[in-house]
Scaffold this active site. Structure first.
Site, PDB file in Angstrom:
ATOM      1  CD1 TRP A  32      42.667  40.365  39.099  1.00 55.08           C
ATOM      2  CD2 TRP A  32      41.003  40.027  40.547  1.00 55.08           C
ATOM      3  NE1 TRP A  32      41.767  39.503  38.514  1.00 55.08           N
ATOM      4  CE2 TRP A  32      40.738  39.277  39.384  1.00 55.08           C
ATOM      5  CE3 TRP A  32      40.096  39.972  41.606  1.00 55.08           C
ATOM      6  CZ2 TRP A  32      39.610  38.487  39.248  1.00 55.08           C
ATOM      7  CZ3 TRP A  32      38.962  39.184  41.474  1.00 55.08           C
ATOM      8  CH2 TRP A  32      38.732  38.458  40.299  1.00 55.08           C
ATOM      9  CG  HIS A  33      38.807  41.948  44.518  1.00 54.58           C
ATOM     10  ND1 HIS A  33      39.949  41.280  44.896  1.00 54.58           N
ATOM     11  CD2 HIS A  33      37.809  41.034  44.572  1.00 54.58           C
ATOM     12  CE1 HIS A  33      39.654  40.019  45.173  1.00 54.58           C
ATOM     13  NE2 HIS A  33      38.358  39.842  44.981  1.00 54.58           N
ATOM     14  N   GLY A  34      39.446  45.956  42.058  1.00 56.12           N
ATOM     15  CA  GLY A  34      38.942  47.227  41.570  1.00 56.12           C
ATOM     16  C   GLY A  34      39.951  48.348  41.702  1.00 56.12           C
TER      17      GLY A  34
END
Length: 474
Positions: free
Chosen positions: A319-321
């Site tokens: 989700w963060h990258g």
């Protein structure tokens, strides 16, 4: 447009406040003002991606209508509408954020030449995608009533205070506030003060810590010393907290100004005594989302909880990258959480409190190394430097100079990540509750403090060329 820019503070926000409080009379008119200004805010940087947000919201809107219409009479149809709507929302996120990552790695592994899309990541897509999912899922679960107005749903999705970097606001939390909410001078004043506190975290603390971090972390690693490496990653540890909690404070404050109560997103995470506790205090809205909409549906603690945790933390990292370092970061926390559940947690509870605190701070700082370096070669090299592996010197004259120049800043910043401000707030509330005179003194002090914060933040923004928001890229 970022919250810590002069054009937002003195132009966009000022115009919005005038229209909201003086031009709009009814709640419907105020909603129209917020919707229009939110769309302008989003379009400021990337106008073409408004279409994507409109379509994504429309899919969830019509999907929820079908869910509500057929949930009792034809549950199969309702479940299919839910599945299709969620799949479409996640497909948009996958195409823009993850398609090139997986395609590149597939090409590297199998020698194929599938063309990359090269799309830019729409601002805030990770946040508003999750918010639309909470809406339709909660309608399906009968936790929230279906929204009959597409424009009200779009207002929930596009609300500019929390559109770009959260907190992730569940529809059920603001469902009633969309049509009926209180807004008055005192609440607006409290919200503005909260906004200015967040702005101070960003303009004064996060930006200074970020300048120190980039000085040590972004250059030639062969020239960095052991002390410099530690100074750099500890500065980044401060930067990412002040940066993200600042945005959450500003979003919550802005929401309060307009009559919305957004959930808290940070609760002094660096005072935690275990990694599990840290994640109950850090980015609370994200951990809540994954717990309620992924972990529990998978079975939670009832069955296969170790596998469920693996899935959750793999998705948390992704989700963060779309990068391997984020996946490693998520798996790193998965291992720590499992260890704490199996045996380490009991040991930490029996140990003196400072032991758990030192362990948590150390493991979190190590986690930020994974988070920062998306180049695996630099990631490996940096870990080696931290622990004295290689030819890098232990320290140099630059380290001493940077440390002495920022000594007062580091002391104040470390104090600021503790609940000292909460103690001051409790004393202030107790003082103002004693009499009307004290309340008047409190109101005047809030106004004076707000003006002072506005002045020093304006000066800090004008005098700084370093003003990024780290979580805008997520």
């Amino acid at each position: 447009m970022v919250f810590s820019s002069l054009i937002f503070i003195y132009a966009f926000l000022s115009i919005t406040l005038i229209l909201y409080f003086f031009a709009a009379r009814t709640i419907q008119q105020k909603n129209v003002v917020l919707l229009i200004m939110s769309l302008i805010f989003f379009a400021w940087g990337e106008p073409k991606w408004i279409v994507l947000m409109l379509i994504s919201t429309g899919v969830e809107y019509f999907g929820a209508l079908l869910v509500d219409r057929y949930r009792d009479e034809r549950p199969g149809v309702a479940k299919a509408a839910l599945a299709v709507s969620v799949t479409v929302a996640l497909s948009f996120l996958f195409i823009f954020k993850y398609f090139d990552f997986f395609t590149f790695n597939f090409n590297q592994t199998f020698g194929t030449e599938i063309k990359l899309l090269g799309l830019t990541l729409p601002i805030g897509i990770s946040f508003y995608t999750f918010q639309t999912i909470t809406y339709i899922v909660d309608v399906y679960r009968q936790k929230a009533a279906v929204q009959r107005s597409y424009w009200n749903l779009l207002l929930y999705v596009s609300m500019f205070p929390q559109l770009i970097a959260g907190p992730i606001v569940k529809y059920v939390d603001v469902e009633k506030q969309l049509m009926s909410r209180s807004y008055n001078g005192r609440k607006a004043g409290d919200g503005m003060f909260r906004f200015l506190i967040g702005l101070s975290k960003k303009a004064i603390f996060a930006n200074v810590a970020g300048e120190v971090a980039t000085q040590f972390l972004d250059g030639d690693l062969s020239e960095i010393s052991v002390i410099g490496a530690w100074m750099g990653i500890l500065s980044y540890t401060l930067q990412i907290y002040f940066d993200f909690s600042a945005y959450s404070d500003m979003a919550i404050g802005l929401g309060k100004i307009f009559g919305f109560d957004y959930p808290e997103n940070f609760n002094y995470p660096y005072i935690a005594k275990s990694v599990s506790e840290f994640w109950k205090r850090w980015h609370i809205s994200l951990t809540t989302f994954f717990r309620e909409y992924l972990y529990i549906p998978l079975g939670g603690n009832r069955r296969h909880h170790v596998m469920n945790l693996l899935i959750v933390w793999a998705f948390t990292g992704l989700w963060h990258g779309a990068s391997w370092n984020f996946i490693l970061w998520g798996l790193y926390y998965y291992v720590l959480i499992v260890m704490e559940r199996l045996f380490l947690g009991n040991a930490l509870e029996k140990a003196p409190g400072f032991v758990g605190h030192i362990y948590t701070v150390f493991t979190v700082v190590m986690g930020w190394v994974f988070f920062y370096f998306d180049d695996m070669t630099r990631l490996k090299s940096f870990f080696g430097i931290l622990f004295g592996i290689g030819d890098n010197p232990f320290s140099n004259i630059t380290d001493k100079s940077v440390f002495l120049n920022h000594l007062i800043f580091f002391i104040v910043a470390i104090v600021a990540v503790t609940p000292v401000s909460q103690l001051i707030k409790k004393w202030f509330i107790k003082f103002t509750d004693k009499s009307k005179t004290n309340q008047l003194i409190g109101d005047i002090s809030i106004v004076v403090s707000s003006l002072f914060l506005l002045f020093i933040n304006t000066a800090a923004i004008v005098g700084s060329s370093y003003n990024p928001f780290l979580y805008f890229r997520f």
